[in-house]
Design a protein around this motif. Structure first.
Motif, PDB file in Angstrom:
ATOM      1  N   GLU A  29       0.927  -1.306  -0.107  1.00 40.50           N
ATOM      2  CA  GLU A  29      -0.116  -0.178  -0.049  1.00 40.50           C
ATOM      3  C   GLU A  29       0.866   1.266   0.119  1.00 40.50           C
ATOM      4  O   GLU A  29       0.596   2.278  -0.662  1.00 40.50           O
ATOM      5  CB  GLU A  29      -0.867   0.065   1.173  1.00 40.50           C
ATOM      6  CG  GLU A  29      -1.948  -1.015   0.909  1.00 40.50           C
ATOM      7  CD  GLU A  29      -3.091  -0.892   2.091  1.00 40.50           C
ATOM      8  OE1 GLU A  29      -3.216   0.143   2.969  1.00 40.50           O
ATOM      9  OE2 GLU A  29      -3.928  -1.819   2.480  1.00 40.50           O
ATOM     10  N   GLY A  83      -7.521   1.070  -4.919  1.00 40.92           N
ATOM     11  CA  GLY A  83      -6.434   0.891  -3.937  1.00 40.92           C
ATOM     12  C   GLY A  83      -6.917   1.512  -2.694  1.00 40.92           C
ATOM     13  O   GLY A  83      -6.664   0.896  -1.381  1.00 40.92           O
ATOM     14  N   SER A  87      -7.967  -0.545   0.871  1.00 41.88           N
ATOM     15  CA  SER A  87      -6.879  -0.314   2.047  1.00 41.88           C
ATOM     16  C   SER A  87      -7.410  -0.834   3.462  1.00 41.88           C
ATOM     17  O   SER A  87      -8.209  -0.485   3.772  1.00 41.88           O
ATOM     18  CB  SER A  87      -6.395   1.162   1.961  1.00 41.88           C
ATOM     19  OG  SER A  87      -5.488   1.331   2.872  1.00 41.88           O
ATOM     20  N   ARG A  97     -12.935   2.078   3.791  1.00 42.87           N
ATOM     21  CA  ARG A  97     -12.731   0.981   3.227  1.00 42.87           C
ATOM     22  C   ARG A  97     -14.057   0.249   2.478  1.00 42.87           C
ATOM     23  O   ARG A  97     -14.946   0.472   3.134  1.00 42.87           O
ATOM     24  CB  ARG A  97     -12.161  -0.036   3.957  1.00 42.87           C
ATOM     25  CG  ARG A  97     -11.452  -1.260   3.488  1.00 42.87           C
ATOM     26  CD  ARG A  97     -10.609  -2.155   4.680  1.00 42.87           C
ATOM     27  NE  ARG A  97     -10.125  -3.382   3.929  1.00 42.87           N
ATOM     28  CZ  ARG A  97     -10.709  -4.582   4.238  1.00 42.87           C
ATOM     29  NH1 ARG A  97     -11.868  -4.592   4.922  1.00 42.87           N
ATOM     30  NH2 ARG A  97     -10.332  -5.629   3.680  1.00 42.87           N
TER      31      ARG A  97
END
Length: 215
Positions: A29, A83, A87, A97
């Protein structure tokens, strides 16, 4: 010089974060965030391209380069946004998220599309990069020995890259399909690097030779 260093840094970083089993999710990440910042900086440096690519008469190479750049930008942005949504480390605290399977599939597909398009981008610029490499290594590119060696290396990389593309199910990943065979496998770092470098070289080489034939 800055652009060349930036391109190399983004290529290396993209390769490192392609499989987080080697680095862990935190590096995956964090590396993705750094890649996003480098990509934005790269586009700022090349902002003039966005104002002139529709102007004037376009050659086949210019049209292909424009298409590759636009697709690469779209793929990278999709990968960055998805992404953030999935995460569990860097962007987890804000509570944005998403656990949706579709978002995970889009992230994987966009990441692999970015990887392939970056290789195509490399192939479109190989004339310039190859000339710089030959000059740096003091290689006489017109010598018969170098030409034969270069062709043999190119054919080998392309052939193995096609094979590695199938063994790593690149097509399935681009089509957002799950690849269950790789789950739980014990990957080899060197095998991964060799395979993915070959895949990148394969698409770069095919692009270069197709462009050569189109001329």
């Amino acid at each position: 010089m800055i652009r060349n260093i930036l391109n190399i840094a983004m290529t290396v970083l993209l390769l490192l974060i392609m499989d987080y089993r080697f680095t862990g999710n935190a590096f995956h990440e964090s590396g993705g965030l750094v890649l996003a910042l480098l990509f934005i900086f790269h586009n700022v440096l090349n902002r003039r391209w966005y104002t002139v690519f529709f102007k004037g008469r376009q050659s086949v190479r210019s049209v292909l380069m424009t298409l590759a750049n636009l697709l690469l930008t779209a793929a990278m942005l999709t990968s960055f946004v998805t992404g953030v949504l999935i995460s569990v480390t860097v962007f987890a605290p804000p509570g944005i998220r998403s656990d949706g399977l579709l978002v995970h599939d889009l992230h994987q597909g966009a990441a692999y599309a970015s990887f392939i398009l970056a290789a195509i981008h490399l192939g479109l610029h190989w004339d310039m990069l190859g000339a710089k490499l030959k000059n740096w290594l003091h290689i006489d590119g017109s010598s018969l020995g170098w030409i034969i060696t270069g062709r043999i290396v190119a054919i080998t990389v392309i052939a193995y890259g096609v094979y590695a593309s199938f063994t790593h199910h690149i097509g399935d990943k681009l089509l957002l399909q799950h690849v269950f065979m790789e789950w739980g496998a014990a990957p080899s770092l060197w095998g991964f690097l060799i395979d993915y470098l070959a895949i990148s070289g394969c698409y770069a080489g095919i692009t270069y030779y197709l462009l050569y034939l189109l001329r």
